[in-house]
Motif scaffolding. Sequence first.
Motif: not given
Length: 366
Positions: A263-279
Amino acid sequence: MGSANSLKLGLFGANCSSGRAVTMVPERWSGNWPDCVRLAQMADRAGIEFMLPIGRWKGYGGETDYQGATFETVTWACGLLAKTERLTVFGTVHAPLIAPLIAAKEFVTADHIGEGRFGLNLVCGWNEGEFDMFGVEQRAHEDRYEYAQEWIDVIKLIWSDREDFDFDGKYLHMKNIRGKPKPYGGTRPVIMNAGASATGQAFAVKNCDAFFLQASRTSLEESAQRVRRAKDAARVQGRKIGCYTVGVVACRPSQKEAEEYFRHCIVDCADWSAVDSILALKNISPQTVPMAEFLAQRSGYAQGMGGLPIVGDPDHVAAQLADLSKAGLTGIAISLVNYLDELPYFCDEVIGRLERMGLRERPATA
Ligand SMILES: Cc1cc2nc3c(=O)[nH]c(=O)nc-3n(C[C@H](O)[C@H](O)[C@H](O)COP(=O)(O)O)c2cc1C
C-alpha cells in the motif's frame, strides 16, 4: 526454459528504471547495469529460469519519468548471458522496428553467447509515441500481426538449413537470403508472445513456445479456463505451448507488513501522474470510459501494471503461486519494487516452500 520444474519462475522488467512499480519510493529499482548483473547472477544461483525485459523506447513521464531509462533488450541479454550459466534471458523485440535479417543474426549471436539460453519475446508494439521516434507509422492492429507473421516466418527460415532463398510476402520482399551461423546447438531460441486480443492470442498459439496471458485477479477457475483455451487451440494445430503469467510480489514476514508495504509503495507513494499518462496512451480516461472503470483501471495499473498482485507472508505467496500452477500455468514472471533487496527473502522463504510442495527442485549448487 532451463529446468524441469513444474512451476517456472522469471523476473520481469529489470532492464527499466522503476521496473514495473509505478512508485516514488526512494528504494525503487535503478535499472542500472551493475544492479542488473548482480540480480541476474543471484537469480542464476537460485535456479530462477528466466529474465524478461521490457522493450520500451520512451518513458511515461510523471514525477519519476517512470521507465524513462531502459536498456535495449538484446544487447542487455547478451551481457547477462555472458555473466550467467543457467538462466534464459529474453530480448523483447518490436518486429516492425527492426529488419528481420539483422534481428535473426542478433538473436543467433545472443544465443551463441548464452550457449542456447537466449529467448525472444516478439512484440508488435502499441505506443504511438515510440513509433514516432523511429519515424515509423504504426500499422492497424490486425495488420501488425500479419506483418509479424512474415517477420517470424523469414527469421525461422534464416535459422533453418535453407540457403540463398527468396522471400516474397505481402510486406517483405527479400532475395538470395542466407544467414550463418545457425542458432546454438541445433535448436532455436525459445519464442514467446503476450498478445491479448483474439488476433494476438492466435498469433502466439501458432508461432510461440510460451504464451503470456493475464491471470484473473478474482477467479482461479477463470485463469484455468484461459490456460485450457490456449492449450486446446495449440493442440488443434498439433502444437504444445507453455502458458505463463505476470505478477507483482510483495512478500514480508507477516501478512500485515506485506500489505502495508504494498500500500505504501503502490497507493500512498504511487506516481499517479505517470499512471495517468499510461492510461492516456491506452485511451483510458474519464472521458472515454465510465468513472468506475477509470478508477479501477487506474488502481490496477498502479498496482502492478496489469500483473497479478501477490501480497503476503511466505505461506500466502507460496500458496498463491501453487494455485497458479494448479490452474495449469507453466510459470510466472514476477516483479519486485527493488529486485535485489527483495529477491533473497523470496528465494529463501517462497522458493523453499515451492520446493517442499514439489513444484520446484533445489538447484544443484544452491
Ligand atoms: C508479459 C508481457 C510482456 C510484454 N512486453 C511488451 C514490451 O516489452 N513492449 C511492448 O510494446 N509491449 C509489450 N507487451 C504487450 C503485448 O505484446 C501485446 O501487445 C499486448 O498484450 C496487447 O495485445 P494485442 O497486441 O493482442 O492487442 C507485453 C505484454 C505482456 C503481458
